[in-house]
Design an enzyme around this catalytic site. Structure first.
Site, PDB file in Angstrom:
ATOM      1  N   ASN A   1      29.958   9.216  93.933  1.00 33.83           N
ATOM      2  CA  ASN A   1      30.038   8.478  92.679  1.00 33.83           C
ATOM      3  C   ASN A   1      28.850   7.941  91.811  1.00 33.83           C
ATOM      4  OD1 ASN A   1      32.790   7.790  93.691  1.00 33.83           O
ATOM      5  ND2 ASN A   1      31.886   6.650  95.270  1.00 33.83           N
ATOM      6  N   GLY A   2      27.726   7.643  92.465  1.00 30.74           N
ATOM      7  CA  GLY A   2      26.741   7.193  91.827  1.00 30.74           C
ATOM      8  C   GLY A   2      25.859   8.558  91.268  1.00 30.74           C
TER       9      GLY A   2
ATOM     10  N   GLN B   1      17.820   2.082 100.308  1.00 33.30           N
ATOM     11  CA  GLN B   1      18.057   1.492 101.612  1.00 33.30           C
ATOM     12  C   GLN B   1      16.968   1.430 102.675  1.00 33.30           C
ATOM     13  OE1 GLN B   1      21.663   3.890 101.105  1.00 33.30           O
ATOM     14  NE2 GLN B   1      22.451   2.460 102.582  1.00 33.30           N
TER      15      GLN B   1
ATOM     16  N   HIS C   1      26.408  -6.734 107.418  1.00 28.87           N
ATOM     17  CA  HIS C   1      27.625  -6.034 107.939  1.00 28.87           C
ATOM     18  C   HIS C   1      27.571  -6.007 109.476  1.00 28.87           C
ATOM     19  CE1 HIS C   1      27.701  -3.869 103.664  1.00 28.87           C
ATOM     20  NE2 HIS C   1      28.727  -4.816 103.712  1.00 28.87           N
TER      21      HIS C   1
ATOM     22  N   ARG D   1      30.603   3.139 107.621  1.00 29.15           N
ATOM     23  CA  ARG D   1      29.240   2.907 107.296  1.00 29.15           C
ATOM     24  C   ARG D   1      28.659   1.516 107.460  1.00 29.15           C
ATOM     25  NH1 ARG D   1      28.720   0.183 102.316  1.00 29.15           N
ATOM     26  NH2 ARG D   1      30.477   0.185 101.214  1.00 29.15           N
TER      27      ARG D   1
ATOM     28  N   ALA E   1      27.881  20.902 101.562  1.00 24.06           N
ATOM     29  CA  ALA E   1      28.532  22.010 101.759  1.00 24.06           C
ATOM     30  C   ALA E   1      28.713  22.786 100.329  1.00 24.06           C
ATOM     31  CB  ALA E   1      30.181  21.222 101.989  1.00 24.06           C
ATOM     32  N   ASP E   2      29.849  22.816  99.724  1.00 27.43           N
ATOM     33  CA  ASP E   2      29.854  23.775  98.533  1.00 27.43           C
ATOM     34  C   ASP E   2      29.900  22.682  97.342  1.00 27.43           C
ATOM     35  OD1 ASP E   2      32.349  22.776  99.096  1.00 27.43           O
ATOM     36  OD2 ASP E   2      33.506  24.606  98.518  1.00 27.43           O
ATOM     37  N   GLU E   3      29.722  21.649  97.291  1.00 29.90           N
ATOM     38  CA  GLU E   3      29.723  20.567  96.253  1.00 29.90           C
ATOM     39  C   GLU E   3      29.361  20.852  95.071  1.00 29.90           C
ATOM     40  OE1 GLU E   3      30.081  15.881  96.850  1.00 29.90           O
ATOM     41  OE2 GLU E   3      27.911  16.463  96.776  1.00 29.90           O
TER      42      GLU E   3
ATOM     43  N   CYS F   1      31.187   1.955  90.875  1.00 29.74           N
ATOM     44  CA  CYS F   1      31.542   2.956  90.123  1.00 29.74           C
ATOM     45  C   CYS F   1      32.336   3.925  91.172  1.00 29.74           C
ATOM     46  CB  CYS F   1      30.401   3.934  89.493  1.00 29.74           C
ATOM     47  SG  CYS F   1      29.110   4.327  90.775  1.00 29.74           S
TER      48      CYS F   1
END
Ligand code: NAI
Length: 405
Positions: free
Chosen positions: A17-18, A123, A218, A331, A41-43, A153
């Site tokens: 998304n980002g 992070q 969290h 997460r 991967a194949d992104e 987003c």
């Protein structure tokens, strides 16, 4: 937002998304050339082939609710660092923290001196991993750590369209210059890429960013909510923030005081480090959500009455009979322990601060995760190598952390 004085050759690391949002916004700016690198991967291939020669669109929701379509196109989309990295003077990671290591390793042979490396968001522990993995030329690169992503987003159509649901008002970043001499002013240039929102501000130092409040919530909420769970599936998903119980609120408050104690101990040891950004979680809510909280009298009431949390539920998996059980692989623990809590605990340990509330949280979470970080009060469990605690990178005292500047 003035155009930077030189051509910005931007590398975006990631493909979610980002990364979609940043790709669309930055590619639309004059004098900016955008390469995208996804190692997942194949992104990269899927993104490149799906987009073809078409334009990419960011549907940007403005403050008044109207939506502006922004059309543009990146120069390269690849999984090959030899193609993506050379010549880039600005490198922005916009990908979850568990994927950062692979990108640092891919960058190291090709990165050029004086490039600026940015975690958007970084992070906790981003800086330690960067210093460890970026190699010789990486020693002359500035490191920039953002506290969060600038927008909420979501990808609408993979490789083609992304929607910005809203931009934050302000966003803070810490900058470590090291020995670098970038060709441009760092924050104004990133502001130019993002547009007017959020308003970027500079934090006092990178340790304060590492201890900031929003990464702390969290794991204690997971522990406080599920510690006495009877293993029976539930008819509904419980509310995550607005369903907070008193135990969780008390634990969050104690963790928050431990982080403030840590900040004070760092400042005492190294007075050049201004740690006033590290505030109690209750005060943080009052500052950051003042318009959406209806009762700010306590930390518990802040979280329960925060309209921004309407409808946000615990991460749950559906059972065969349509009920729900907690998803402990989500997460909130899988990332927020190794790239959050364990980093806080490591910094507190170097500062000599006792952390019983953090420890109680860690012992429960690591057991549920089947991992081992903390053993008999020491961060030397067998899974420390998946964390970004300073101990993993051989930092032995607060002075070592300060010297990273
Ligand atoms: P995302 O969930 O869209 O990221 C998915 C991407 O991560 C994939 O497209 C791929 O590039 C990479 N990836 C996934 N699995 C992988 C694997 N096994 N190995 C290597 N790479 C893998 O993340 P998003 O939404 O772009 O967020 C980026 C960061 O910003 C995250 O840390 C997130 O928590 C944070 N954030 C996101 C917000 C949002 O609205 N999207 C809001 C606030 C913070």
């Amino acid at each position: 937002m003035a155009e930077p004085p030189c051509k910005i050759k931007l590398l975006i690391c990631g493909g979610g998304n980002g990364a979609h949002t940043l790709t669309g916004l930055a590619s639309s700016r004059a004098n900016v050339e955008v390469n995208v690198m996804s190692l997942f991967a194949d992104e990269a291939e899927r993104w490149r082939k799906t987009l073809g020669n078409d334009d990419f669109t960011v549907h940007f929701t403005e403050k008044d609710g109207s939506v502006t379509p922004i059309k543009s196109k990146p120069k390269i989309i690849t999984n090959d660092p030899a193609q993506a990295v050379p010549g880039c003077n600005l490198i922005i990671f916009t990908v979850p923290a568990f994927a950062h290591e692979g990108y640092f390793k891919a960058l190291a042979p090709y990165i050029e001196e004086n490039a600026v490396v940015v975690g958007l968001p970084s992070q906790p522990g981003f800086q330690f991993q960067c210093v460890d993995l970026l190699g010789e030329r990486g020693k002359k690169c500035a490191i920039v750590s953002f506290e969060s992503l600038p927008w909420a987003c979501r990808i609408m159509t993979f490789a083609r369209e992304v929607k910005v649901l809203g931009a934050k008002d302000t966003l803070s970043a810490a900058i470590i210059m090291r020995k670098s001499k970038p060709q441009f002013e760092i924050l104004p240039t990133i502001q130019y890429l993002l547009g007017p929102e959020p308003n970027l501000t500079q934090a006092n130092n990178y340790l304060a960013i590492n201890l900031l409040a929003d990464a702390t919530v969290h794991p204690p909420i997971m522990y406080g909510t599920w510690k006495d769970w009877d293993n029976k599936p539930m008819a509904e998903k419980p509310l995550f923030y607005q369903g907070l119980n008193e135990f969780c609120a008390d634990l969050l408050s104690k963790v928050s005081y431990e982080l403030m104690e840590t900040a004070k101990a760092i400042e005492k040891e190294c007075p050049v480090f201004d740690m006033k950004d590290v505030i109690h979680l209750h005060d943080w809510y009052k500052l950051n959500y003042k318009d959406s909280i209806s009762d700010d009298s306590t930390l518990l009431s802040c979280m329960k009455s925060n309209k921004a949390y309407d409808g946000l539920v615990h991460p749950m998996k559906e059972t065969d009979d349509g009920k729900f059980v907690p998803d402990f692989k989500y997460r909130y623990m899988a990332e927020d322990m190794p790239f959050g809590f364990i980093v806080f605990r490591g910094i507190s340990q170097l500062a000599g601060v006792k952390t019983p509330a953090m420890d109680e949280t860690i012992y429960w979470c690591q057991k549920i995760m089947g991992k081992e970080f903390l053993v008999d009060g020491e961060l030397n469990g067998k899974d420390m190598n998946i964390t970004r605690a300073p101990q993993r990178y051989n930092f032995k005292c607060i002075r070592d952390l300060v010297d990273l500047q």
